[in-house]
Every structure is written in structure tokens, then in C-alpha cells.
Write a protein that holds these residues in place. Sequence first.
Motif, mmCIF file in Angstrom:
data_model
loop_
_atom_site.group_PDB
_atom_site.id
_atom_site.type_symbol
_atom_site.label_atom_id
_atom_site.label_comp_id
_atom_site.label_asym_id
_atom_site.label_seq_id
_atom_site.Cartn_x
_atom_site.Cartn_y
_atom_site.Cartn_z
ATOM 1 N N ARG A 141 2.758 0.945 -11.847
ATOM 2 C CA ARG A 141 3.359 0.468 -10.373
ATOM 3 C C ARG A 141 2.557 0.758 -9.299
ATOM 4 N NH1 ARG A 141 9.276 2.422 -11.768
ATOM 5 N NH2 ARG A 141 10.246 0.441 -12.850
ATOM 6 N N ALA A 142 1.831 1.807 -9.413
ATOM 7 C CA ALA A 142 0.916 2.144 -8.428
ATOM 8 C C ALA A 142 -0.375 1.181 -8.416
ATOM 9 C CB ALA A 142 0.296 3.545 -8.436
ATOM 10 N N TYR A 143 -0.760 0.932 -9.665
ATOM 11 C CA TYR A 143 -1.667 -0.203 -9.709
ATOM 12 C C TYR A 143 -1.486 -1.480 -9.113
ATOM 13 C CZ TYR A 143 -5.072 -3.291 -11.963
ATOM 14 O OH TYR A 143 -5.915 -4.466 -11.971
ATOM 15 N N GLY A 188 -8.839 4.313 0.625
ATOM 16 C CA GLY A 188 -7.872 4.955 -0.424
ATOM 17 C C GLY A 188 -7.080 4.064 -1.390
ATOM 18 N N SER A 189 -6.750 2.908 -0.726
ATOM 19 C CA SER A 189 -6.017 1.603 -1.733
ATOM 20 C C SER A 189 -6.934 1.481 -2.953
ATOM 21 C CB SER A 189 -5.821 0.758 -1.031
ATOM 22 O OG SER A 189 -4.776 1.026 0.244
ATOM 23 N N ARG A 190 -8.482 1.289 -2.654
ATOM 24 C CA ARG A 190 -9.242 0.959 -3.584
ATOM 25 C C ARG A 190 -9.402 2.174 -4.838
ATOM 26 N NH1 ARG A 190 -9.442 -2.213 0.337
ATOM 27 N NH2 ARG A 190 -10.462 -4.354 0.206
ATOM 28 N N MET A 191 -9.508 3.174 -4.275
ATOM 29 C CA MET A 191 -9.782 4.399 -5.087
ATOM 30 C C MET A 191 -8.440 4.737 -5.983
ATOM 31 S SD MET A 191 -12.836 5.558 -4.271
ATOM 32 C CE MET A 191 -12.498 6.914 -5.196
ATOM 33 N N ASP A 192 -7.227 4.508 -5.393
ATOM 34 C CA ASP A 192 -5.993 4.572 -6.207
ATOM 35 C C ASP A 192 -5.714 3.642 -7.213
ATOM 36 O OD1 ASP A 192 -5.709 6.966 -4.836
ATOM 37 O OD2 ASP A 192 -3.842 5.905 -3.555
ATOM 38 N N ALA A 193 -6.263 2.379 -6.732
ATOM 39 C CA ALA A 193 -6.141 1.327 -7.776
ATOM 40 C C ALA A 193 -7.002 1.257 -8.968
ATOM 41 C CB ALA A 193 -6.461 0.018 -7.145
ATOM 42 N N VAL A 194 -8.257 1.993 -8.892
ATOM 43 C CA VAL A 194 -9.052 2.153 -9.888
ATOM 44 C C VAL A 194 -8.632 3.367 -10.866
ATOM 45 C CG1 VAL A 194 -11.737 2.688 -10.434
ATOM 46 C CG2 VAL A 194 -11.082 1.103 -8.510
ATOM 47 N N ARG A 250 -2.320 -5.679 -5.225
ATOM 48 C CA ARG A 250 -1.510 -6.554 -4.228
ATOM 49 C C ARG A 250 -1.750 -6.406 -2.707
ATOM 50 N NH1 ARG A 250 -0.728 -11.784 -3.353
ATOM 51 N NH2 ARG A 250 1.508 -11.986 -2.308
ATOM 52 N N ALA A 251 -1.861 -4.924 -2.434
ATOM 53 C CA ALA A 251 -2.234 -4.541 -0.833
ATOM 54 C C ALA A 251 -3.584 -5.192 -0.487
ATOM 55 C CB ALA A 251 -1.900 -3.255 -0.813
ATOM 56 N N ILE A 252 -4.435 -4.922 -1.543
ATOM 57 C CA ILE A 252 -5.873 -5.488 -1.448
ATOM 58 C C ILE A 252 -5.980 -6.779 -1.252
ATOM 59 C CG2 ILE A 252 -8.263 -5.328 -2.226
ATOM 60 C CD1 ILE A 252 -7.394 -2.307 -3.651
ATOM 61 N N SER A 301 0.751 -1.306 0.064
ATOM 62 C CA SER A 301 0.132 0.115 -0.059
ATOM 63 C C SER A 301 0.956 1.235 -0.052
ATOM 64 C CB SER A 301 -0.847 0.031 1.298
ATOM 65 O OG SER A 301 -1.759 1.261 1.343
ATOM 66 N N PHE A 302 1.969 1.140 0.810
ATOM 67 C CA PHE A 302 2.579 2.277 0.888
ATOM 68 C C PHE A 302 3.250 2.724 -0.524
ATOM 69 C CE2 PHE A 302 6.788 4.413 1.472
ATOM 70 C CZ PHE A 302 6.717 5.459 2.353
ATOM 71 N N ALA A 303 3.771 1.517 -0.983
ATOM 72 C CA ALA A 303 4.595 1.561 -2.333
ATOM 73 C C ALA A 303 3.498 2.162 -3.211
ATOM 74 C CB ALA A 303 5.191 0.349 -2.703
ATOM 75 N N GLY A 304 2.452 1.634 -3.289
ATOM 76 C CA GLY A 304 1.358 2.097 -4.398
ATOM 77 C C GLY A 304 1.236 3.658 -4.038
ATOM 78 N N SER A 305 1.008 4.068 -2.890
ATOM 79 C CA SER A 305 0.969 5.392 -2.723
ATOM 80 C C SER A 305 2.115 6.256 -3.347
ATOM 81 C CB SER A 305 0.671 5.591 -1.194
ATOM 82 O OG SER A 305 -0.336 4.984 -0.708
ATOM 83 N N VAL A 306 3.195 6.042 -3.080
ATOM 84 C CA VAL A 306 4.481 6.581 -3.480
ATOM 85 C C VAL A 306 4.351 6.666 -5.021
ATOM 86 C CG1 VAL A 306 6.975 6.761 -3.954
ATOM 87 C CG2 VAL A 306 5.820 6.257 -1.564
ATOM 88 N N HIS A 307 4.137 5.855 -5.734
ATOM 89 C CA HIS A 307 3.958 5.459 -7.233
ATOM 90 C C HIS A 307 2.814 6.366 -7.803
ATOM 91 C CE1 HIS A 307 7.289 2.916 -7.634
ATOM 92 N NE2 HIS A 307 6.702 1.819 -7.031
ATOM 93 N N TYR A 308 1.549 6.204 -6.866
ATOM 94 C CA TYR A 308 0.701 6.985 -7.329
ATOM 95 C C TYR A 308 1.001 8.300 -7.221
ATOM 96 C CZ TYR A 308 -4.442 8.587 -7.577
ATOM 97 O OH TYR A 308 -5.434 9.065 -7.769
#
Length: 170
Positions: free
Chosen positions: A46-48, A63-69, A53-55, A32-39
Motif C-alpha cells: 500500500r505504501a508503494y 521522501g516520496s521517492r525514497m519511500d517508494a523505492v 501514484r502521488a509521484i 503521499s499522505f496515505a503512502g506515509s501512513v502505510h510506510y
Amino acid sequence: AWDEVEAKDYVAAMKNVERAKQLAPDNPEPYSFAGSVHYRLKQWERAYDNMVRAIELGDTERGSRMDAVWSAIELKRYDEAVELGERYALGLDDKTPMYQYIAEAHLRANRPDEAIPYLTKCLQSTPDKLYQLGRLVTAYEATGDTARAAEMQARIDAIHSAIGQLGTTE
């Protein structure tokens, strides 16, 4: 790692995150942290990958779900964004932001008729949200429903007028 992100030292932050992934490969937090940084860096693939993966590992954050979508939308993977958005919306108390993302995926995929129900659902909880009303105008115009587009535009104009009246002493 958060301190390093705040200092905009993303390389050091990601080194710490990669180490955390090695130490705890089944913990969703490093992903989740890595996804946030890439986002933040608009590195959508990479964010996706990290958010999904975090989910999968049990991250329950909205927020993780929103960022993935949104990452899927930015990658122009609109069908995937819709599918994820619909699945993730099931677990959310407030589905409105996710519905807005699903609608956006449909609009960007040139499916305005499929966006309209989601935008309509959004307006049930946020009836004066100008962005959603504007996207609904766009959707109705694209489907040729000029009467509904004009109705939504009238709502937008009324909101602008009301905003203009606020703060006046007359």
C-alpha cells in the motif's frame, strides 16, 4: 489526518485521506499522505502504490521517492526498485541516499558487482559513512575481491579508532 496519525488513530486518519482522494483525485497530497501512513505501518504494498501514484500526479518530494523505492525493496521487487531509483535519482540534487537504496536492492538481489558502483558514488560525498563502507566490504567479499574488502575494512577500523580518540584529553 496528521493529528489523528500523531494520536495513532490510523483508521480515522485513513478515512480522512480516502475522503480527500474522492474530493481531489488528481491531487498528489492525499496519496503521499496515505503512502506515509502505510510506510509507518510497514504495509509495503500500500505504501508503494500510494507513493508511486502521488509521484505520477506530480509529487516532487524526495521522501516520496525514497519511500517508494524502499517499499519495492521490502516487497523483494529488486529490479523495480533499481529502475525507480535510477529514474527518481535524476531529479534529486543529492543523489547519495537514492544510490544507497539502489545498491541495497542490488545486494539483496545477489548482484554485488552491480552494487559496488553505487556504493562508490555514495562514498564520494560521504567518505566516512560506516554503513556504506560496511556494505561495500560485503559487496567486495561477495565478488571475491578480498583486497578491496580489506582496504574498506581498514578504513572502517581507522574511523572507529578516530572515534575512540575523540573526547580524550591525552
